[in-house]
Design a protein around this motif. Sequence first.
Motif, PDB file in Angstrom:
ATOM      1  N   GLY A 161       3.276  -7.148  -2.950  1.00 54.49           N
ATOM      2  CA  GLY A 161       2.157  -6.995  -2.019  1.00 54.49           C
ATOM      3  C   GLY A 161       2.506  -6.146  -0.805  1.00 54.49           C
ATOM      4  N   LEU A 162       3.647  -5.476  -0.865  1.00 51.82           N
ATOM      5  CA  LEU A 162       4.082  -4.673   0.289  1.00 51.82           C
ATOM      6  C   LEU A 162       3.717  -3.201   0.151  1.00 51.82           C
ATOM      7  N   ALA A 163       3.271  -2.813  -1.009  1.00 55.98           N
ATOM      8  CA  ALA A 163       2.812  -1.436  -1.225  1.00 55.98           C
ATOM      9  C   ALA A 163       1.626  -1.480  -2.176  1.00 55.98           C
ATOM     10  N   SER A 164       0.745  -0.492  -2.044  1.00 55.65           N
ATOM     11  CA  SER A 164      -0.410  -0.426  -2.940  1.00 55.65           C
ATOM     12  C   SER A 164      -0.891   1.012  -3.009  1.00 55.65           C
ATOM     13  N   HIS A 165      -1.774   1.267  -3.969  1.00 50.92           N
ATOM     14  CA  HIS A 165      -2.393   2.595  -4.100  1.00 50.92           C
ATOM     15  C   HIS A 165      -3.759   2.540  -3.406  1.00 50.92           C
ATOM     16  N   THR A 166      -4.229   3.685  -2.925  1.00 56.58           N
ATOM     17  CA  THR A 166      -5.549   3.688  -2.266  1.00 56.58           C
ATOM     18  C   THR A 166      -6.638   3.144  -3.197  1.00 56.58           C
ATOM     19  N   ALA A 167      -6.466   3.350  -4.509  1.00 58.60           N
ATOM     20  CA  ALA A 167      -7.492   2.875  -5.448  1.00 58.60           C
ATOM     21  C   ALA A 167      -7.550   1.349  -5.529  1.00 58.60           C
ATOM     22  N   ASP A 168      -6.602   0.662  -4.878  1.00 54.40           N
ATOM     23  CA  ASP A 168      -6.610  -0.809  -4.908  1.00 54.40           C
ATOM     24  C   ASP A 168      -7.507  -1.395  -3.824  1.00 54.40           C
ATOM     25  N   HIS A 169      -8.107  -0.565  -2.981  1.00 50.64           N
ATOM     26  CA  HIS A 169      -8.795  -1.100  -1.797  1.00 50.64           C
ATOM     27  C   HIS A 169     -10.232  -0.613  -1.655  1.00 50.64           C
ATOM     28  N   ALA A 170     -11.111  -1.555  -1.347  1.00 51.04           N
ATOM     29  CA  ALA A 170     -12.468  -1.187  -0.968  1.00 51.04           C
ATOM     30  C   ALA A 170     -12.663  -1.435   0.526  1.00 51.04           C
ATOM     31  N   ASP A 171     -11.693  -2.101   1.141  1.00 48.70           N
ATOM     32  CA  ASP A 171     -11.854  -2.464   2.554  1.00 48.70           C
ATOM     33  C   ASP A 171     -10.495  -2.373   3.252  1.00 48.70           C
ATOM     34  N   LEU A 172     -10.326  -1.366   4.073  1.00 49.28           N
ATOM     35  CA  LEU A 172      -9.035  -1.195   4.748  1.00 49.28           C
ATOM     36  C   LEU A 172      -8.962  -2.011   6.039  1.00 49.28           C
ATOM     37  N   ALA A 173     -10.089  -2.621   6.418  1.00 45.74           N
ATOM     38  CA  ALA A 173     -10.108  -3.400   7.668  1.00 45.74           C
ATOM     39  C   ALA A 173      -9.149  -4.591   7.592  1.00 45.74           C
ATOM     40  N   LYS A 174      -8.814  -5.026   6.373  1.00 50.18           N
ATOM     41  CA  LYS A 174      -7.905  -6.180   6.247  1.00 50.18           C
ATOM     42  C   LYS A 174      -6.504  -5.867   6.795  1.00 50.18           C
ATOM     43  N   PHE A 175      -6.206  -4.579   7.019  1.00 53.87           N
ATOM     44  CA  PHE A 175      -4.901  -4.211   7.568  1.00 53.87           C
ATOM     45  C   PHE A 175      -4.903  -4.184   9.104  1.00 53.87           C
ATOM     46  N   GLY A 176      -5.999  -4.594   9.709  1.00 51.41           N
ATOM     47  CA  GLY A 176      -6.095  -4.591  11.180  1.00 51.41           C
ATOM     48  C   GLY A 176      -4.883  -5.262  11.816  1.00 51.41           C
ATOM     49  N   GLY A 177      -4.282  -4.631  12.818  1.00 49.40           N
ATOM     50  CA  GLY A 177      -3.137  -5.214  13.521  1.00 49.40           C
ATOM     51  C   GLY A 177      -1.800  -4.980  12.829  1.00 49.40           C
ATOM     52  N   ARG A 178      -1.807  -4.355  11.634  1.00 52.91           N
ATOM     53  CA  ARG A 178      -0.542  -4.158  10.898  1.00 52.91           C
ATOM     54  C   ARG A 178      -0.128  -2.689  10.896  1.00 52.91           C
ATOM     55  N   ARG A 179       1.211  -2.487  10.757  1.00 54.33           N
ATOM     56  CA  ARG A 179       1.737  -1.120  10.694  1.00 54.33           C
ATOM     57  C   ARG A 179       1.692  -0.659   9.234  1.00 54.33           C
ATOM     58  N   VAL A 180       1.012   0.441   8.999  1.00 58.92           N
ATOM     59  CA  VAL A 180       0.855   0.904   7.617  1.00 58.92           C
ATOM     60  C   VAL A 180       1.307   2.361   7.502  1.00 58.92           C
ATOM     61  N   ALA A 181       2.256   2.622   6.618  1.00 54.85           N
ATOM     62  CA  ALA A 181       2.636   4.015   6.332  1.00 54.85           C
ATOM     63  C   ALA A 181       1.725   4.527   5.230  1.00 54.85           C
ATOM     64  N   VAL A 182       1.047   5.632   5.493  1.00 55.34           N
ATOM     65  CA  VAL A 182       0.184   6.232   4.472  1.00 55.34           C
ATOM     66  C   VAL A 182       0.910   7.456   3.930  1.00 55.34           C
ATOM     67  N   ILE A 183       1.143   7.477   2.622  1.00 53.67           N
ATOM     68  CA  ILE A 183       1.907   8.568   2.014  1.00 53.67           C
ATOM     69  C   ILE A 183       0.938   9.555   1.369  1.00 53.67           C
ATOM     70  N   GLY A 184       0.968  10.811   1.819  1.00 53.35           N
ATOM     71  CA  GLY A 184       0.103  11.826   1.210  1.00 53.35           C
ATOM     72  C   GLY A 184      -0.514  12.721   2.265  1.00 53.35           C
TER      73      GLY A 184
END
Length: 415
Positions: A161-184
């Motif tokens: 659960g520490l990495a995912s593909h963009t196609a795994d998400h319909a709602d990015l708001a769940k990452f609010g308050g977290r540090r996220v590295a976006v690759i691409g």
Amino acid sequence: MTIPHTVPVAVVGAGPYGLAVAAHLTGRGVRPRVLGVPMESWRTRMPAGMFLKSLPRASSISDPAGRYRLADFRAASGLPPVGDCYAVPLDEFVRYGEWFQRACVPEVERAAVVGIERVRDGFRLTLDTGEVFGARAVVLAGGFPPYARVPEVLRPLVEAGLASHTADHADLAKFGGRRVAVIGAGQSALESAALLHEAGAEPVLVARTGELLFGEPPASEDPADRPWPVRLAKPGSPLGPGWSFTAFSRATGAFRTLPDATRARLVRTVLGPAGGWWLRERLEGRFPVLTGHELLTAERTGGDGGPDGGDGGVRLGLRGTTPELEVDHVLAATGYRVDVGRLDYLSPELRGTVDRRNGGAPRLSAGFESSVPGLHFAGLSAADTFGPLMRFVCGTGFAARRISRSVAAGPAGSR
Ligand SMILES: Cc1cc2nc3c(=O)[nH]c(=O)nc-3n(C[C@H](O)[C@H](O)[C@H](O)COP(=O)(O)OP(=O)(O)OC[C@H]3O[C@@H](n4cnc5c(N)ncnc54)[C@H](O)[C@@H]3O)c2cc1C
């Protein structure tokens, strides 16, 4: 093997390509059985708040009479006409697709195909409802999700659960308050990073390219209003202005005749990573962007993991001026790679029989038929054969006309 019920053709998938193919088949008098949840990928595999990068006039699903374009949906919904400067919101496009489906393909069955095997006169399909039926031809229009590509170094982190593909998400708001590295560095990476930032997350964009690229804002709402020297130098096309895009849009059938290596290179490089013009101001100066950085390693730090990542994090090793980065999650906006071997609903025998090129893409005839007679591929799966147009909704007309003609001409259509 006895099959209880056999139909002329089954269309697997009810996204833009499946719906267009079904509408054109019906227009030719061939009644398809259409399986899938309408516009599911757009509702569950793209982030809320997204805008389409394609122009409104290049975002219509094809029907035989051309009466159900995005512009017709807007008119029918009491919305004013729009031009090239309008970015179509995701939820408007989903509503448009569902409107198209109700009007043109009302017979869609909301079931998933879980198995397809070859039998003597065609195919045997198994649905998640347990139903089994036969089809003399099959059109696979299952879209992009099965082809999502996650870099090798991130794979062990996906399960935790520490990495995912963009196609795994319909709602990015769940990452609010977290540090996220976006690759691409493509539209998906740039837009995901902007949406994460706007949702209160702390994104860091990590891109191999030396600089981020953005499209140019359209010079006018209507391309016909552009001065003729501009139109001559860069003629408009559904893929964007320019002669090469015009060739890919107008001479789509000719792409197939190019050598394998040339097609593979063009599919990889045409319309390379770049964001929509309207994204620039949502990115620049808003959060850290590490251009010229390549992802080398990824390791878990602290926490005991678990499906939601527990309280652990990730340490990324990068080639670049910032060699290390600690984040809570890594989002791979690293695109898609077509490989028939990943379509797990195809029997191993079928997966093994389909002739593949360029890393796993099916080799298709002029009528989108694979080396297995009766088995057709639409959408992204056909991009290796017919070029970049197949990656977008604007390719639905070309594909649906050819596929419906091919199916109607075969044994399926003649009965
Ligand atoms: C983030 C993002 C942004 C994009 N933006 C644009 C854009 O602005 N403009 C544009 O033209 N294109 C855009 N695209 C590309 C777009 O995805 C394609 O143009 C379009 O979705 C292709 O349609 P499709 O019908 O082939 O696939 P999809 O839309 O993926 O539809 C596939 C359908 O098949 C169904 N399905 C899959 N497997 C099965 C099964 N086993 N049984 C039954 N049903 C099944 C799914 O439920 C779904 O309904 C974007 C893609 C992404 C990822």
